[in-house]
Enzyme design. Structure first.
Site, short mmCIF file in Angstrom:
data_model
loop_
_atom_site.label_atom_id
_atom_site.label_comp_id
_atom_site.label_asym_id
_atom_site.label_seq_id
_atom_site.Cartn_x
_atom_site.Cartn_y
_atom_site.Cartn_z
N SER A 8 0.83 -1.21 0.00
CA SER A 8 0.00 0.00 0.00
C SER A 8 0.87 1.25 0.00
O SER A 8 1.69 1.46 0.90
CB SER A 8 -0.91 0.01 1.23
OG SER A 8 -1.45 1.31 1.39
N HIS A 33 -1.30 -1.11 -4.22
CA HIS A 33 -2.57 -0.75 -3.58
C HIS A 33 -2.61 0.76 -3.32
O HIS A 33 -1.70 1.30 -2.69
CB HIS A 33 -2.67 -1.55 -2.27
CG HIS A 33 -3.97 -1.41 -1.54
ND1 HIS A 33 -5.08 -2.18 -1.83
CD2 HIS A 33 -4.33 -0.61 -0.50
CE1 HIS A 33 -6.07 -1.85 -1.01
NE2 HIS A 33 -5.64 -0.90 -0.19
N ASP A 35 -4.82 3.84 -1.68
CA ASP A 35 -5.89 4.14 -0.73
C ASP A 35 -6.41 5.56 -0.93
O ASP A 35 -5.70 6.53 -0.67
CB ASP A 35 -5.36 4.00 0.70
CG ASP A 35 -5.12 2.56 1.06
OD1 ASP A 35 -6.09 1.78 1.02
OD2 ASP A 35 -3.96 2.20 1.35
N MET A 37 -9.00 8.34 0.22
CA MET A 37 -9.85 8.70 1.36
C MET A 37 -10.37 10.13 1.20
O MET A 37 -9.62 11.01 0.76
CB MET A 37 -9.03 8.65 2.65
CG MET A 37 -8.31 7.34 2.87
SD MET A 37 -7.34 7.42 4.38
CE MET A 37 -6.49 5.84 4.28
N HIS A 66 -8.45 1.33 -3.82
CA HIS A 66 -9.37 1.11 -2.69
C HIS A 66 -10.05 2.45 -2.38
O HIS A 66 -9.43 3.35 -1.83
CB HIS A 66 -8.54 0.61 -1.49
CG HIS A 66 -9.32 0.43 -0.23
ND1 HIS A 66 -8.71 0.24 1.00
CD2 HIS A 66 -10.66 0.42 0.02
CE1 HIS A 66 -9.63 0.12 1.93
NE2 HIS A 66 -10.81 0.22 1.37
N MET A 68 -12.21 4.72 -0.35
CA MET A 68 -12.82 4.96 0.96
C MET A 68 -13.50 6.31 0.88
O MET A 68 -13.07 7.29 1.51
CB MET A 68 -11.75 4.91 2.06
CG MET A 68 -11.30 3.49 2.36
SD MET A 68 -9.76 3.45 3.28
CE MET A 68 -8.60 3.55 1.93
N MET A 137 -11.64 -5.65 5.48
CA MET A 137 -10.81 -4.74 6.26
C MET A 137 -10.49 -5.42 7.59
O MET A 137 -11.40 -5.82 8.33
CB MET A 137 -11.53 -3.42 6.54
CG MET A 137 -11.75 -2.54 5.32
SD MET A 137 -10.27 -2.24 4.33
CE MET A 137 -9.17 -1.48 5.53
N PHE A 143 -6.38 4.70 8.25
CA PHE A 143 -4.98 4.92 8.65
C PHE A 143 -4.16 3.65 8.45
O PHE A 143 -4.67 2.54 8.63
CB PHE A 143 -4.91 5.33 10.13
CG PHE A 143 -5.74 6.54 10.43
CD1 PHE A 143 -5.22 7.82 10.25
CD2 PHE A 143 -7.05 6.40 10.86
CE1 PHE A 143 -6.01 8.94 10.49
CE2 PHE A 143 -7.85 7.51 11.11
CZ PHE A 143 -7.33 8.79 10.93
N ASP A 175 -6.91 -6.38 4.05
CA ASP A 175 -6.26 -5.08 4.13
C ASP A 175 -6.19 -4.59 5.59
O ASP A 175 -7.22 -4.32 6.20
CB ASP A 175 -7.06 -4.08 3.28
CG ASP A 175 -6.39 -2.73 3.16
OD1 ASP A 175 -5.24 -2.58 3.62
OD2 ASP A 175 -7.03 -1.82 2.61
C1 DX5 Z 1 -6.26 1.60 5.70
C2 DX5 Z 1 -5.86 1.27 4.32
C3 DX5 Z 1 -4.78 0.29 4.22
C4 DX5 Z 1 -3.48 0.68 4.86
C5 DX5 Z 1 -2.89 -0.57 5.42
O1 DX5 Z 1 -7.42 2.34 5.66
O2 DX5 Z 1 -6.95 0.79 3.59
O3 DX5 Z 1 -4.56 -0.12 2.86
O4 DX5 Z 1 -2.55 1.28 3.99
O5 DX5 Z 1 -1.82 -0.22 6.20
P1 DX5 Z 1 -1.10 -1.25 7.18
O6 DX5 Z 1 -0.62 -2.39 6.33
O7 DX5 Z 1 0.00 -0.44 7.76
O8 DX5 Z 1 -2.11 -1.68 8.18
ZN ZN Z 2 -6.53 -0.09 1.57
#
Ligand code: DX5
Ligand code: ZN
Length: 216
Positions: A8, A33, A35, A37, A66, A68, A137, A143, A175
Protein backbone atom coordinates in the site's frame (compact mmCIF):
# COMPACT_ATOMS: atom_id res chain seq x y z
CA UNK A 1 -3.57 -19.91 -7.08
CA UNK A 2 -0.32 -18.60 -5.61
CA UNK A 3 -1.13 -15.68 -3.36
CA UNK A 4 -0.56 -12.06 -4.38
CA UNK A 5 1.07 -9.20 -2.49
CA UNK A 6 -0.18 -5.64 -2.85
CA UNK A 7 1.98 -3.09 -1.02
CA UNK A 8 0.00 0.00 0.00
CA UNK A 9 1.42 3.32 -1.16
CA UNK A 10 -0.10 5.04 1.88
CA UNK A 11 3.00 4.21 3.92
CA UNK A 12 5.48 5.29 1.24
CA UNK A 13 7.67 8.39 1.52
CA UNK A 14 5.66 10.99 -0.39
CA UNK A 15 8.77 13.12 -0.81
CA UNK A 16 10.31 10.23 -2.72
CA UNK A 17 7.27 8.79 -4.40
CA UNK A 18 9.02 7.95 -7.66
CA UNK A 19 11.82 6.14 -5.83
CA UNK A 20 9.31 4.12 -3.80
CA UNK A 21 7.25 3.18 -6.85
CA UNK A 22 10.43 2.08 -8.65
CA UNK A 23 11.17 -0.11 -5.64
CA UNK A 24 7.73 -1.73 -6.14
CA UNK A 25 8.39 -2.09 -9.89
CA UNK A 26 11.63 -3.93 -9.17
CA UNK A 27 10.15 -6.12 -6.45
CA UNK A 28 8.03 -9.28 -6.48
CA UNK A 29 4.93 -7.23 -5.65
CA UNK A 30 1.94 -8.22 -7.76
CA UNK A 31 -0.19 -5.07 -7.46
CA UNK A 32 0.21 -1.56 -6.06
CA UNK A 33 -2.57 -0.75 -3.58
CA UNK A 34 -3.79 2.87 -3.65
CA UNK A 35 -5.89 4.14 -0.73
CA UNK A 36 -8.26 6.96 -1.65
CA UNK A 37 -9.85 8.70 1.36
CA UNK A 38 -12.28 11.62 1.33
CA UNK A 39 -12.44 12.72 4.98
CA UNK A 40 -16.17 11.83 5.03
CA UNK A 41 -16.42 8.06 4.67
CA UNK A 42 -13.27 7.77 6.78
CA UNK A 43 -11.76 10.30 9.21
CA UNK A 44 -8.71 11.02 7.04
CA UNK A 45 -7.80 12.39 3.63
CA UNK A 46 -5.07 10.70 1.60
CA UNK A 47 -4.37 11.63 -2.01
CA UNK A 48 -6.36 12.10 -5.19
CA UNK A 49 -6.37 12.26 -8.96
CA UNK A 50 -3.12 14.16 -9.73
CA UNK A 51 -1.04 11.79 -7.62
CA UNK A 52 -2.67 8.70 -9.11
CA UNK A 53 -2.16 10.05 -12.63
CA UNK A 54 1.50 10.59 -11.88
CA UNK A 55 2.03 7.23 -10.15
CA UNK A 56 0.20 5.51 -13.02
CA UNK A 57 2.75 6.87 -15.47
CA UNK A 58 5.72 5.18 -13.87
CA UNK A 59 4.20 2.20 -12.06
CA UNK A 60 4.52 -1.05 -14.03
CA UNK A 61 2.33 -3.10 -11.67
CA UNK A 62 -1.47 -3.22 -11.87
CA UNK A 63 -3.14 -0.52 -9.74
CA UNK A 64 -5.43 -1.88 -7.03
CA UNK A 65 -7.56 1.12 -6.04
CA UNK A 66 -9.37 1.11 -2.69
CA UNK A 67 -12.06 3.80 -2.58
CA UNK A 68 -12.82 4.96 0.96
CA UNK A 69 -15.21 7.63 -0.24
CA UNK A 70 -18.94 8.32 -0.19
CA UNK A 71 -20.77 8.06 -3.51
CA UNK A 72 -18.02 6.15 -5.30
CA UNK A 73 -20.22 5.86 -8.42
CA UNK A 74 -19.37 9.45 -9.27
CA UNK A 75 -15.74 8.54 -9.86
CA UNK A 76 -15.76 5.03 -11.39
CA UNK A 77 -15.09 6.38 -14.89
CA UNK A 78 -12.32 8.68 -13.62
CA UNK A 79 -10.48 5.82 -11.93
CA UNK A 80 -10.77 3.79 -15.10
CA UNK A 81 -9.20 6.68 -17.06
CA UNK A 82 -6.46 6.91 -14.44
CA UNK A 83 -5.52 3.29 -15.12
CA UNK A 84 -7.05 1.29 -12.26
CA UNK A 85 -6.99 -2.48 -12.90
CA UNK A 86 -8.89 -3.37 -9.74
CA UNK A 87 -11.52 -1.03 -8.30
CA UNK A 88 -12.71 -1.68 -4.74
CA UNK A 89 -15.83 0.03 -3.45
CA UNK A 90 -17.09 -0.27 0.11
CA UNK A 91 -20.33 -2.16 0.69
CA UNK A 92 -21.18 0.51 3.30
CA UNK A 93 -20.85 3.32 0.74
CA UNK A 94 -22.95 1.83 -2.06
CA UNK A 95 -26.74 2.12 -2.09
CA UNK A 96 -26.93 0.40 -5.49
CA UNK A 97 -24.01 -1.96 -5.22
CA UNK A 98 -25.11 -4.19 -8.09
CA UNK A 99 -25.15 -1.21 -10.44
CA UNK A 100 -21.72 -0.05 -9.23
CA UNK A 101 -20.23 -3.52 -9.77
CA UNK A 102 -21.69 -3.80 -13.27
CA UNK A 103 -20.35 -0.37 -14.21
CA UNK A 104 -16.84 -1.24 -13.00
CA UNK A 105 -16.88 -4.52 -14.93
CA UNK A 106 -18.27 -2.94 -18.09
CA UNK A 107 -15.20 -0.70 -18.20
CA UNK A 108 -12.92 -3.75 -18.09
CA UNK A 109 -11.74 -3.38 -14.49
CA UNK A 110 -11.89 -6.11 -11.86
CA UNK A 111 -14.73 -5.26 -9.48
CA UNK A 112 -14.09 -5.55 -5.76
CA UNK A 113 -16.41 -5.05 -2.81
CA UNK A 114 -14.90 -4.19 0.56
CA UNK A 115 -16.36 -4.85 4.01
CA UNK A 116 -15.63 -2.86 7.16
CA UNK A 117 -14.70 -4.94 10.22
CA UNK A 118 -18.25 -4.83 11.64
CA UNK A 119 -20.02 -5.82 8.41
CA UNK A 120 -20.90 -9.54 8.25
CA UNK A 121 -19.99 -11.55 5.15
CA UNK A 122 -23.64 -12.67 4.96
CA UNK A 123 -24.58 -9.32 3.34
CA UNK A 124 -22.72 -10.55 0.24
CA UNK A 125 -24.97 -13.57 -0.28
CA UNK A 126 -26.69 -12.14 -3.40
CA UNK A 127 -23.82 -10.13 -4.90
CA UNK A 128 -20.85 -12.45 -4.41
CA UNK A 129 -21.36 -14.38 -7.68
CA UNK A 130 -21.01 -11.04 -9.54
CA UNK A 131 -17.78 -9.73 -8.04
CA UNK A 132 -14.19 -10.52 -8.96
CA UNK A 133 -12.85 -9.82 -5.50
CA UNK A 134 -13.97 -9.33 -1.90
CA UNK A 135 -11.72 -7.32 0.37
CA UNK A 136 -12.04 -7.62 4.14
CA UNK A 137 -10.81 -4.74 6.26
CA UNK A 138 -8.78 -6.12 9.13
CA UNK A 139 -8.49 -2.63 10.66
CA UNK A 140 -10.95 0.25 10.65
CA UNK A 141 -10.21 2.05 7.39
CA UNK A 142 -8.53 5.44 7.45
CA UNK A 143 -4.98 4.92 8.65
CA UNK A 144 -1.96 2.73 8.12
CA UNK A 145 -0.09 1.08 10.96
CA UNK A 146 -3.06 -0.07 13.05
CA UNK A 147 -3.43 -3.29 15.01
CA UNK A 148 -4.84 -6.31 13.22
CA UNK A 149 -8.40 -7.24 14.25
CA UNK A 150 -8.25 -10.91 15.19
CA UNK A 151 -11.82 -11.73 14.14
CA UNK A 152 -10.70 -11.33 10.49
CA UNK A 153 -9.21 -14.83 10.54
CA UNK A 154 -12.58 -16.50 11.21
CA UNK A 155 -14.30 -14.02 8.93
CA UNK A 156 -11.97 -15.03 6.09
CA UNK A 157 -12.96 -18.67 6.61
CA UNK A 158 -16.65 -17.74 6.55
CA UNK A 159 -16.15 -15.69 3.40
CA UNK A 160 -14.37 -18.58 1.71
CA UNK A 161 -17.31 -20.86 2.57
CA UNK A 162 -19.77 -18.36 1.12
CA UNK A 163 -17.71 -18.02 -2.10
CA UNK A 164 -17.65 -21.79 -2.54
CA UNK A 165 -21.33 -22.16 -1.67
CA UNK A 166 -22.37 -19.47 -4.15
CA UNK A 167 -19.97 -20.76 -6.84
CA UNK A 168 -18.35 -17.33 -7.06
CA UNK A 169 -15.09 -16.61 -8.89
CA UNK A 170 -14.16 -14.00 -6.26
CA UNK A 171 -10.70 -13.89 -4.73
CA UNK A 172 -10.21 -12.76 -1.12
CA UNK A 173 -8.06 -9.73 -0.34
CA UNK A 174 -7.22 -8.63 3.20
CA UNK A 175 -6.26 -5.08 4.13
CA UNK A 176 -4.75 -3.87 7.41
CA UNK A 177 -2.22 -5.01 9.96
CA UNK A 178 -0.67 -7.62 7.68
CA UNK A 179 2.77 -8.92 8.71
CA UNK A 180 4.47 -12.33 8.45
CA UNK A 181 2.46 -13.76 11.34
CA UNK A 182 -1.03 -12.45 10.49
CA UNK A 183 -0.31 -12.95 6.77
CA UNK A 184 0.44 -16.64 7.20
CA UNK A 185 -2.70 -17.23 9.23
CA UNK A 186 -4.83 -15.32 6.71
CA UNK A 187 -3.48 -17.44 3.84
CA UNK A 188 -4.23 -20.60 5.79
CA UNK A 189 -7.78 -19.30 6.31
CA UNK A 190 -8.29 -18.80 2.56
CA UNK A 191 -6.92 -15.35 1.65
CA UNK A 192 -5.57 -14.85 -1.90
CA UNK A 193 -4.24 -11.27 -1.81
CA UNK A 194 -2.49 -9.53 1.09
CA UNK A 195 -2.20 -5.74 1.32
CA UNK A 196 0.73 -4.52 3.41
CA UNK A 197 1.57 -0.88 4.04
CA UNK A 198 3.62 -0.05 7.10
CA UNK A 199 5.09 -3.55 7.31
CA UNK A 200 6.67 -3.11 3.86
CA UNK A 201 7.59 0.56 3.84
CA UNK A 202 8.63 0.61 7.49
CA UNK A 203 11.00 -2.33 6.96
CA UNK A 204 14.74 -1.94 6.72
CA UNK A 205 14.63 -3.78 3.41
CA UNK A 206 11.19 -3.35 1.75
CA UNK A 207 12.10 -5.39 -1.36
CA UNK A 208 13.16 -8.35 0.74
CA UNK A 209 10.06 -7.98 2.93
CA UNK A 210 7.87 -8.24 -0.19
CA UNK A 211 9.78 -11.38 -1.28
CA UNK A 212 9.31 -12.90 2.17
CA UNK A 213 5.57 -12.12 2.08
CA UNK A 214 5.40 -13.87 -1.31
CA UNK A 215 6.90 -16.97 0.27
CA UNK A 216 4.58 -17.25 3.29
C1 DX5 B 1 -6.26 1.60 5.70
C2 DX5 B 1 -5.86 1.27 4.32
C3 DX5 B 1 -4.78 0.29 4.22
C4 DX5 B 1 -3.48 0.68 4.86
C5 DX5 B 1 -2.89 -0.57 5.42
O1 DX5 B 1 -7.42 2.34 5.66
O2 DX5 B 1 -6.95 0.79 3.59
O3 DX5 B 1 -4.56 -0.12 2.86
O4 DX5 B 1 -2.55 1.28 3.99
O5 DX5 B 1 -1.82 -0.22 6.20
P1 DX5 B 1 -1.10 -1.25 7.18
O6 DX5 B 1 -0.62 -2.39 6.33
O7 DX5 B 1 0.00 -0.44 7.76
O8 DX5 B 1 -2.11 -1.68 8.18
ZN1 ZN C 1 -6.53 -0.09 1.57
Amino acid sequence: MAHLIAPSLLSADFGNLRRDVEMINNSEADWLHLDIMDGVFVPNISFGMPIIASVGKFCTKPLDVHLMIVEPDKFIDDFHRLGASVLNVHYEACVHLHRSIQRIKSLGMKAGVTLNPHTPVSVLEEIVPDVDLVMLMSVNPGFGGQKFIENTIDKTRRLKELIVKRNSPAVIEIDGGVNYETGKRLLDAGADVLVAGSFVFGAENPTETISNLKRL
